[in-house]
Structures are given as C-alpha cells and as structure tokens.
Design an enzyme around this catalytic site. Structure first.
Site, PDB file in Angstrom:
ATOM      1  CG  HIS A 148       7.845   4.330  -3.215  1.00 50.04           C
ATOM      2  ND1 HIS A 148       7.802   4.411  -4.581  1.00 50.04           N
ATOM      3  CD2 HIS A 148       9.157   4.244  -2.879  1.00 50.04           C
ATOM      4  CE1 HIS A 148       9.037   4.360  -5.060  1.00 50.04           C
ATOM      5  NE2 HIS A 148       9.882   4.259  -4.041  1.00 50.04           N
ATOM      6  CD  GLU A 161       8.573   2.680  -7.770  1.00 47.00           C
ATOM      7  OE1 GLU A 161       8.478   1.671  -7.041  1.00 47.00           O
ATOM      8  OE2 GLU A 161       9.672   3.120  -8.178  1.00 47.00           O
ATOM      9  CD  GLU A 211      12.363   7.121  -2.254  1.00 48.99           C
ATOM     10  OE1 GLU A 211      13.357   6.395  -2.136  1.00 48.99           O
ATOM     11  OE2 GLU A 211      11.270   6.699  -2.654  1.00 48.99           O
ATOM     12  CE  LYS A 262      11.881   1.018  -5.962  1.00 46.21           C
ATOM     13  NZ  LYS A 262      12.073   2.068  -6.951  1.00 46.21           N
ATOM     14  CB  SER A 313      19.955   6.972  -8.764  1.00 41.95           C
ATOM     15  OG  SER A 313      18.949   6.687  -9.714  1.00 41.95           O
ATOM     16  N   GLY A 338      17.186  -0.131  -6.488  1.00 42.05           N
ATOM     17  CA  GLY A 338      17.993  -1.037  -7.311  1.00 42.05           C
ATOM     18  C   GLY A 338      19.267  -1.547  -6.655  1.00 42.05           C
ATOM     19  CG  ASN A 346      11.386   0.053  -1.946  1.00 44.23           C
ATOM     20  OD1 ASN A 346      10.780  -1.014  -1.966  1.00 44.23           O
ATOM     21  ND2 ASN A 346      10.916   1.160  -2.525  1.00 44.23           N
ATOM     22  N   GLY A 403      15.412   5.163  -9.935  1.00 40.59           N
ATOM     23  CA  GLY A 403      15.639   4.138 -10.958  1.00 40.59           C
ATOM     24  C   GLY A 403      16.159   4.686 -12.279  1.00 40.59           C
TER      25      GLY A 403
HETATM   26  P1  PGA Z   1      16.326   3.542  -6.751  1.00 41.04           P
HETATM   27  O1  PGA Z   1      14.897   3.547  -5.980  1.00 41.04           O
HETATM   28  O2  PGA Z   1      17.388   3.492  -5.685  1.00 41.04           O
HETATM   29  O3  PGA Z   1      16.299   2.325  -7.618  1.00 41.04           O
HETATM   30  O4  PGA Z   1      16.391   4.825  -7.522  1.00 41.04           O
HETATM   31  C1  PGA Z   1      14.703   4.234  -4.774  1.00 41.04           C
HETATM   32  C2  PGA Z   1      13.272   4.069  -4.286  1.00 41.04           C
HETATM   33  O5  PGA Z   1      12.350   4.059  -5.111  1.00 41.04           O
HETATM   34  O6  PGA Z   1      13.023   3.936  -3.073  1.00 41.04           O
END
Ligand code: PGA
Length: 255
Positions: free
Chosen positions: A97, A99, A171, A13, A217, A239, A11, A177
């Site tokens: 998601h 976010e 998640e 983002k 993460s 990330g 992803n 993140g």
């Molecule tokens: P992250 O994000 O691997 O940076 O923690 C995962 C996601 O939001 O899908």
C-alpha cells in the site's frame, strides 16, 4: 471469455476498536442479507482480526490483513508473519500500500518477497501500485506503474507465472483520503495500461484473468461509474468502508 468476479474490499487502516470493528461487521452482515452483492472483504487492524473473524462466522464476507512480513518467524520486532494471519483466519493480505511504501519506506524488493511468501502460504495478495501527484504532473504515471510492477513482481517475472490468486489495486496516491477521485476515464486508462502490461509479460490468459481494483476516495456516489469501466473489477475502499451506510452503498453500487 473469462469472467472476473467483482470485489469490494474495505481497508480499515489504523481505525476502529475491537467493539467498533465487530459492531460494523454486524451491521454489514445485516445490510447484506438477501442482497445479490459482489464479493466483499474487510481488512481490519491486526488486533481486531480474531474478533472480526468470529463475527464473520457463517458469512461470505472475507477477511484480509493490511500487511505482513516475508519471513515465517524471527527477530522482527513489531512485525507479523503470513502464517500468523492464516492462523487467525485471513484469506487475503494487502501488500505494498502507498502508505507502507511512503511512510514506512517499503521498497519494491520487500513487496516482491511479501508477495512470494503470501502466495506460497495460500494467502491472496492484494498488491497496490500507484503514482503520486508529482509523478503524474511530471507525466511519469506509466513509468512509475511499470517500475512498481516490475519490482514488486520481479520473482513472478523470473518464473514467468502470475499467481492465480494475485489481485492488483491501482491507487493513485493523490486520490487517497483526499476526496479527489480519479475520473472513471483516468482510472480506466491506468487499469488498461496495467492489464496490457500483465498480458505482455505473463500472457493473454493472465491479463484477462487478473482482477484490478481501483482505490482512492471511492464513495457510493462514484462507484457505479467506476464499475462501468471495462478494466475496473472492484474497489479498495478506505474512509468510506468505516461506516456501514457508505460501505453498503458502495457494495450496492450507489443504490
Ligand atoms: P480512501 O483510501 O478510500 O480513504 O481514499 C483508499 C486506500 O488507501 O486504500
């Protein structure tokens, strides 16, 4: 026994310009040459979907989007339809998601409509659920997961059928993140809860079949232990999917 094919999804983002996105795809393709890899998917920002699709020509890497609207067309400034995603070559779409839920105030009802539309169009939804730190610390993790599942899959529950193309992603918001991964045992416990819920609502077969990705993460250092858990069928990576070394490291399960 049903075999679930592992899936590693990136992803991206709101990251990467078009040249950066296509360069990353080229490096991923080169790194995947001759590798017996799990299924791989990338979800770039909308502006890179077309160029990334071209850069993926002839490769088995799949293309997904990060969001869509539930209507086909209309006065929805700033939105994009599932049909438009199909047109540009997407096979998957990430929906709900955290976010989107937390920053853009998407509700379960909106996510439910998106899931229905995606499935009707032949796009595979990757439906995200997960609790915040506050909810976990208050001991409400399972209640939150159950409510998100009941709300985001309300129409599926009404029709008593879980779409075959639907993928789930657990998640935990506190792990996204932050560098704080859920331990494999914590993730497994949540995945098992989700699978059992699917089994109870949609039947044994649906529960055994549905893939549940872990996200939060994920890195080359922790992927192997996560993938060793029986109910973890892959990863949704933020990330660490932005750099070829780390994304390929995850695809190779840390090797
Ligand atoms: P992250 O994000 O691997 O940076 O923690 C995962 C996601 O939001 O899908």
């Amino acid at each position: 026994m049903i075999q679930r094919s592992p899936l590693i999804a990136g992803n991206w983002k709101m990251h990467l310009t078009i040249p950066e996105a296509t360069a990353l795809v080229r490096e991923l393709r080169a790194g995947l040459q001759g590798l017996e890899a799990p299924q791989v998917l990338v979800a770039p920002p909308f502006t890179s979907l077309g160029p990334v699709k071209q850069a993926l020509e002839g490769s088995s890497i799949m293309l997904g989007a990060q969001n869509m609207h539930w209507e086909d067309t209309g006065a929805f400034t700033g939105e994009i339809s599932g049909q438009m995603l199909l047109e540009v070559g997407c096979s998957h779409v990430i929906l709900g998601h955290s976010e989107r839920r937390l920053i853009f105030k998407e509700t379960d009802d909106m996510v439910d409509k998106k899931v229905q539309k995606a499935v009707a169009l032949g796009l595979s939804p990757i439906l995200c659920i997960g609790e915040t730190l506050e909810q976990r610390e208050a001991g409400n993790t399972y209640q939150v997961l159950r409510e998100q599942l009941e709300g985001s899959l309300a129409s599926c529950i009404d029709s008593r059928a879980l779409p075959e193309t639907l993928i789930l992603a657990y998640e935990p918001v506190w792990a996204i993140g932050t560098g704080k991964t859920a331990t494999p045992a914590q993730a497994q416990e949540a995945h098992q809860f989700v699978r059992t819920w699917i089994q109870e609502v949609f039947g044994e077969e649906a529960g055994a079949r549905v893939r549940i990705l872990y996200g939060g993460s994920v890195k080359p250092e922790n992927i192997r232990a996560l993938m060793a858990e029986p109910d973890i069928d892959g990863a949704l990576v933020g990330g660490a999917s932005l750099k070829p070394e780390s994304f390929l490291g995850i695809i190779r399960y840390g090797d």
